[in-house]
Design a protein around this motif. Sequence first.
Motif, mmCIF file in Angstrom:
data_model
loop_
_atom_site.group_PDB
_atom_site.id
_atom_site.type_symbol
_atom_site.label_atom_id
_atom_site.label_comp_id
_atom_site.label_asym_id
_atom_site.label_seq_id
_atom_site.Cartn_x
_atom_site.Cartn_y
_atom_site.Cartn_z
ATOM 1 N N GLY A 171 38.946 52.378 45.726
ATOM 2 C CA GLY A 171 38.447 51.583 44.614
ATOM 3 C C GLY A 171 39.386 51.475 43.440
ATOM 4 N N PHE A 172 40.656 51.881 43.622
ATOM 5 C CA PHE A 172 41.617 51.870 42.524
ATOM 6 C C PHE A 172 42.910 51.173 42.963
ATOM 7 C CE2 PHE A 172 38.945 55.602 42.120
ATOM 8 C CZ PHE A 172 38.492 55.508 40.812
ATOM 9 N N THR A 173 43.519 50.459 42.033
ATOM 10 C CA THR A 173 44.845 49.882 42.230
ATOM 11 C C THR A 173 45.754 50.395 41.133
ATOM 12 O OG1 THR A 173 43.999 47.866 43.266
ATOM 13 C CG2 THR A 173 46.201 47.749 42.296
ATOM 14 N N VAL A 174 46.940 50.879 41.515
ATOM 15 C CA VAL A 174 47.905 51.431 40.564
ATOM 16 C C VAL A 174 48.991 50.391 40.299
ATOM 17 C CG1 VAL A 174 49.529 53.301 40.098
ATOM 18 C CG2 VAL A 174 47.481 53.742 41.470
ATOM 19 N N VAL A 175 49.258 50.135 39.022
ATOM 20 C CA VAL A 175 50.317 49.200 38.633
ATOM 21 C C VAL A 175 51.273 49.911 37.676
ATOM 22 C CG1 VAL A 175 48.848 47.165 38.921
ATOM 23 C CG2 VAL A 175 48.994 48.286 36.674
ATOM 24 N N PRO A 176 52.500 49.431 37.507
ATOM 25 C CA PRO A 176 53.430 50.069 36.572
ATOM 26 C C PRO A 176 52.893 50.046 35.139
ATOM 27 C CG PRO A 176 54.600 48.571 38.040
ATOM 28 C CD PRO A 176 53.141 48.313 38.250
ATOM 29 N N TYR A 177 53.067 51.154 34.445
ATOM 30 C CA TYR A 177 52.624 51.259 33.049
ATOM 31 C C TYR A 177 53.474 50.350 32.171
ATOM 32 C CZ TYR A 177 51.212 53.636 28.689
ATOM 33 O OH TYR A 177 50.706 53.943 27.446
ATOM 34 N N GLY A 178 52.815 49.584 31.322
ATOM 35 C CA GLY A 178 53.531 48.710 30.405
ATOM 36 C C GLY A 178 53.851 47.343 30.960
ATOM 37 N N ASP A 179 53.495 47.067 32.225
ATOM 38 C CA ASP A 179 53.807 45.801 32.886
ATOM 39 C C ASP A 179 52.558 44.926 32.887
ATOM 40 O OD1 ASP A 179 54.376 43.704 34.624
ATOM 41 O OD2 ASP A 179 55.647 44.939 35.918
ATOM 42 N N LEU A 180 52.473 44.018 31.935
ATOM 43 C CA LEU A 180 51.280 43.188 31.787
ATOM 44 C C LEU A 180 51.133 42.198 32.940
ATOM 45 C CD1 LEU A 180 48.944 42.930 29.814
ATOM 46 C CD2 LEU A 180 50.254 41.208 28.567
ATOM 47 N N TYR A 212 51.800 45.302 24.499
ATOM 48 C CA TYR A 212 51.172 45.588 25.789
ATOM 49 C C TYR A 212 49.673 45.829 25.645
ATOM 50 C CZ TYR A 212 50.008 48.120 30.113
ATOM 51 O OH TYR A 212 49.424 48.540 31.279
ATOM 52 N N LEU A 213 49.286 46.713 24.745
ATOM 53 C CA LEU A 213 47.862 47.022 24.594
ATOM 54 C C LEU A 213 47.059 45.807 24.121
ATOM 55 C CD1 LEU A 213 48.026 50.661 23.148
ATOM 56 C CD2 LEU A 213 47.568 49.945 25.511
ATOM 57 N N PRO A 214 47.561 45.015 23.145
ATOM 58 C CA PRO A 214 46.843 43.772 22.825
ATOM 59 C C PRO A 214 46.737 42.832 24.022
ATOM 60 C CG PRO A 214 48.350 44.323 21.052
ATOM 61 C CD PRO A 214 48.647 45.265 22.186
ATOM 62 N N GLY A 215 47.777 42.796 24.855
ATOM 63 C CA GLY A 215 47.729 41.972 26.056
ATOM 64 C C GLY A 215 46.676 42.456 27.029
ATOM 65 N N VAL A 216 46.552 43.778 27.168
ATOM 66 C CA VAL A 216 45.514 44.351 28.026
ATOM 67 C C VAL A 216 44.135 43.974 27.497
ATOM 68 C CG1 VAL A 216 44.488 46.502 28.875
ATOM 69 C CG2 VAL A 216 46.984 46.273 28.773
ATOM 70 N N ARG A 217 43.969 44.086 26.185
ATOM 71 C CA ARG A 217 42.682 43.744 25.563
ATOM 72 C C ARG A 217 42.318 42.279 25.830
ATOM 73 N NH1 ARG A 217 38.012 45.538 24.543
ATOM 74 N NH2 ARG A 217 37.880 43.957 26.181
ATOM 75 N N ALA A 218 43.282 41.398 25.643
ATOM 76 C CA ALA A 218 43.024 39.971 25.849
ATOM 77 C C ALA A 218 42.691 39.675 27.304
ATOM 78 C CB ALA A 218 44.233 39.156 25.397
ATOM 79 N N LEU A 219 43.425 40.304 28.225
ATOM 80 C CA LEU A 219 43.177 40.088 29.644
ATOM 81 C C LEU A 219 41.785 40.580 30.034
ATOM 82 C CD1 LEU A 219 44.127 39.332 32.510
ATOM 83 C CD2 LEU A 219 45.137 41.628 32.669
ATOM 84 N N CYS A 220 41.404 41.756 29.552
ATOM 85 C CA CYS A 220 40.082 42.305 29.872
ATOM 86 C C CYS A 220 38.970 41.400 29.336
ATOM 87 C CB CYS A 220 39.950 43.718 29.300
ATOM 88 S SG CYS A 220 40.926 44.966 30.178
ATOM 89 N N THR A 221 39.148 40.877 28.140
ATOM 90 C CA THR A 221 38.149 39.969 27.571
ATOM 91 C C THR A 221 38.047 38.693 28.407
ATOM 92 O OG1 THR A 221 38.571 40.846 25.354
ATOM 93 C CG2 THR A 221 37.495 38.690 25.501
ATOM 94 N N GLU A 222 39.208 38.165 28.772
ATOM 95 C CA GLU A 222 39.257 36.928 29.555
ATOM 96 C C GLU A 222 38.578 37.076 30.914
ATOM 97 O OE1 GLU A 222 42.695 34.550 32.057
ATOM 98 O OE2 GLU A 222 43.284 35.658 30.264
#
Length: 402
Positions: A171-180, A212-222
Amino acid sequence: MTENTPRTPQAIADAERWTAHNYHPLPVVVAEAEGAWVTDIDGRRYLDCLAGYSSLNFGHRHPALVGAAHAQLDRLTLTSRAFVHDQFAEFCQRLAALCGKDLVLPMNTGAEAVETGIKVARKWGYQVKGVARDRAHIVVAADNFHGRTTTIISFSTDEDARADFGPYTPGFTVVPYGDLDALRGAVTDDTVAVLLEPIQGEAGVLVPPAGYLPGVRALCTERNVLFVADEIQSGLGRTGRTFAVEHEGVVPDMYLLGKALGGGIVPVSAVAADAAVLGVLRPGQHGSTFGGNPLACAVATEVIKLLETGEFQARATELGERLHNGLAKLIGDGVTEIRGRGLWAGVDIDPARMTGREASERLMARGILAKDTHGSTIRLAPPLVITADEIDWTLDQFAAIL
């Protein structure tokens, strides 16, 4: 054994004899502590620059925290959640306000907070987002450290933490940290959460790229996905803000908290989120006998009061700048890179000079306690009560071992 014979070697031998060898501690046996300093059983003092991996943000035996513990010990220590006790509501209200969230769910250890966050995110996915049963999916980052339960190590990329503990939880997918871009590609319609450390501690105090973190926030909202921030090490003043996400102006859907929340006295952790998220839980679906116990709540409430003043966040900012400026002068002279925020630094030692373990042992010989990670990296995370003079002395000792 004579009166002047060092007691440390025998104490270490006894510990090695009677415990499973799941740690490789430095050869020091601590007996007493106060503020930023500890004293071993032979009377030698050390400046603690690890602070229990941020559990001791307010130093050893902070008077307000010890006082709260003493007062509560004389009254009530445990009820279980079968009853309500008189410390519970204030703790929950103050922590919810500190986080800007509607509700909190108290637990004990950081790993329990992460497990709770995973369960809540999955349940939210099924009941609110409408994900098909048993399809909930969570995206995490490589080099993460969220704990050591079987579910959590299932998405670890650290082979020491993961190997030979399977079968692993799906149930998990691992991606590189910091790679939006990688994160965006991993999110599907079944994704219920993105679980990240705003700064990766165990990996060597890795700060993600700006934006990166603002990008994560925007992606999660979207994509209607929960942004779950593991602030167990990075939160509660360590980086100069109450939460590390604040440096990027980001508000997650869920905070995972622990370590410093217990004031270095008792294990306390918690999940904080709005009612639309934590409200999916009903009686009997999740719990903990010791979670939110009276002693824990009394101490943690005092921790929150300390944070409400802003004093410790300001100290971490000011003294962190002093620490990082001093460490930067060592780059090219035995240090290859430094990272971090506030009173938290990852220092990469030139491996041609020494390993991280050797650097830790040399620092210990000069009265500094720190710990290595990933080969030749030293983590520095002194209590936020450390003074400017003690920061300067630490820098002097660091320069000396190089």
